[in-house]
Design a protein around this motif. Structure first.
Motif, PDB file in Angstrom:
ATOM      1  N   UNK A 179      -1.297   0.313  -9.359  1.00  0.00           N
ATOM      2  CA  UNK A 179      -2.022   0.128  -8.098  1.00  0.00           C
ATOM      3  C   UNK A 179      -1.126   0.431  -6.903  1.00  0.00           C
ATOM      4  N   UNK A 180       0.144   0.049  -6.990  1.00  0.00           N
ATOM      5  CA  UNK A 180       1.086   0.332  -5.903  1.00  0.00           C
ATOM      6  C   UNK A 180       1.349   1.836  -5.787  1.00  0.00           C
ATOM      7  N   UNK A 181       1.481   2.501  -6.938  1.00  0.00           N
ATOM      8  CA  UNK A 181       1.743   3.944  -6.917  1.00  0.00           C
ATOM      9  C   UNK A 181       0.572   4.699  -6.293  1.00  0.00           C
ATOM     10  N   UNK A 182      -0.655   4.281  -6.582  1.00  0.00           N
ATOM     11  CA  UNK A 182      -1.830   4.947  -6.028  1.00  0.00           C
ATOM     12  C   UNK A 182      -1.974   4.637  -4.536  1.00  0.00           C
ATOM     13  N   UNK A 183      -1.598   3.429  -4.137  1.00  0.00           N
ATOM     14  CA  UNK A 183      -1.685   3.047  -2.719  1.00  0.00           C
ATOM     15  C   UNK A 183      -0.709   3.840  -1.857  1.00  0.00           C
ATOM     16  N   UNK A 184       0.411   4.258  -2.433  1.00  0.00           N
ATOM     17  CA  UNK A 184       1.381   5.035  -1.678  1.00  0.00           C
ATOM     18  C   UNK A 184       2.203   4.177  -0.726  1.00  0.00           C
ATOM     19  N   UNK A 185       2.743   4.785   0.362  1.00  0.00           N
ATOM     20  CA  UNK A 185       3.609   4.054   1.287  1.00  0.00           C
ATOM     21  C   UNK A 185       2.978   2.806   1.891  1.00  0.00           C
ATOM     22  N   UNK A 186       1.649   2.787   2.013  1.00  0.00           N
ATOM     23  CA  UNK A 186       0.985   1.620   2.595  1.00  0.00           C
ATOM     24  C   UNK A 186       1.227   0.361   1.771  1.00  0.00           C
ATOM     25  N   UNK A 187       1.558   0.538   0.488  1.00  0.00           N
ATOM     26  CA  UNK A 187       1.790  -0.623  -0.373  1.00  0.00           C
ATOM     27  C   UNK A 187       3.048  -1.384   0.008  1.00  0.00           C
TER      28      UNK A 187
END
Length: 260
Positions: free
Chosen positions: A203-211
């Motif tokens: 989920x963090x990888x898909x969210x990208x920098x916003x995570x």
């Protein structure tokens, strides 16, 4: 009803319980401390594994007591977590009382009751938990379509693996209802705990920098909370190391781990 199992010096080594209980007239008097007690601050009752036979050691002399939380002898202290919540708690007992008959099984047989309970928690009880897992998986899938990361072959493959892993998890839980095998609860715990932790990372990888950033006043979105909370999955209910030792020693018959 919430679990009162781990203590500061008896986490994965549950047989090291020091919380004690003694019969006073027609009540148990309980002294000690439990930690990582889920939702104790919102509950009315707690079950407590306590040492009821003075001088007993390890898994002998433990009893499984049902104890009302709303009484002067109990203090509940929520533990602030990185997720921003505090569903875990410390619970302190100082001459806390419960009726003598509020014991599950026979006095002194609490270890067996606790092991049966933990086996259920690690294994087939996750059939209900998997409803939440399915909902949590749907969120990063939807986000991947929306932000274009679904076009990344590596992330798309990880999403597919997560979907397959969830299906395998469900099938294994259903199988153990009718055809349990030795160690099935430990196998289930290893599978779902690592799957859930990996989903948080995905989920963090898909969210990208916003995570990497929180909102005002440390506001976390659902994916950030999933990532942080799921770090504990491989620890609570019996750590991965404990489950592997159980399978190695009790199922495969391998030599016991050196304690020296």
């Amino acid at each position: 009803m919430v679990p009162g199992l781990p203590e500061p010096d008896a986490g994965s080594d549950l047989a090291n319980v020091r919380t004690s209980a003694r019969l006073v007239d027609d009540e148990w008097s309980i002294d000690g401390q439990k930690i990582w007690t889920s939702n104790a601050h919102e509950s009315d009752w707690i079950f407590v594994v306590a040492r009821t036979e003075p001088g007993s050691q390890r898994h002998r002399g433990l009893s499984f007591l049902l104890v009302p939380l709303d009484q002067p002898g109990i203090e509940v202290r929520p533990i602030d977590q990185l997720t921003g919540g505090s569903e875990f708690n410390e619970v302190f007992f100082t001459d806390a009382r419960t009726r003598a008959d509020l014991v599950v099984g026979d006095p002194g047989q609490g270890w067996r009751v606790a092991m049966d309970l933990l086996g259920f928690e690690r294994g087939v009880s996750t059939l209900a938990q998997q409803v939440g897992f399915e909902r949590e998986l749907a969120d990063p899938v939807s986000l991947a379509w929306d932000n274009g990361t679904f076009d990344d072959p590596v992330l798309r493959d990880r999403l597919a693996q997560a979907k397959v892993g969830l299906a395998v998890m469900k099938a294994n839980a259903v199988r153990t209802l009718t055809d349990p095998v030795p160690g099935s609860d430990s196998i289930a715990k290893l599978v779902w705990a690592n799957w859930h932790r990996d989903l948080g990372e995905l989920a963090m990888a898909i969210s990208g920098p916003a995570a990497l950033t929180a909102g005002p006043d440390y506001h976390l979105d659902a994916r950030q909370r999933l990532f942080l909370f799921s770090r504990a999955d491989t620890i609570y209910g019996g750590s991965d190391e404990i489950q592997r030792n159980i399978l190695a020693e009790r199922v495969l018959g391998l030599p016991k781990e050196s304690r020296g």
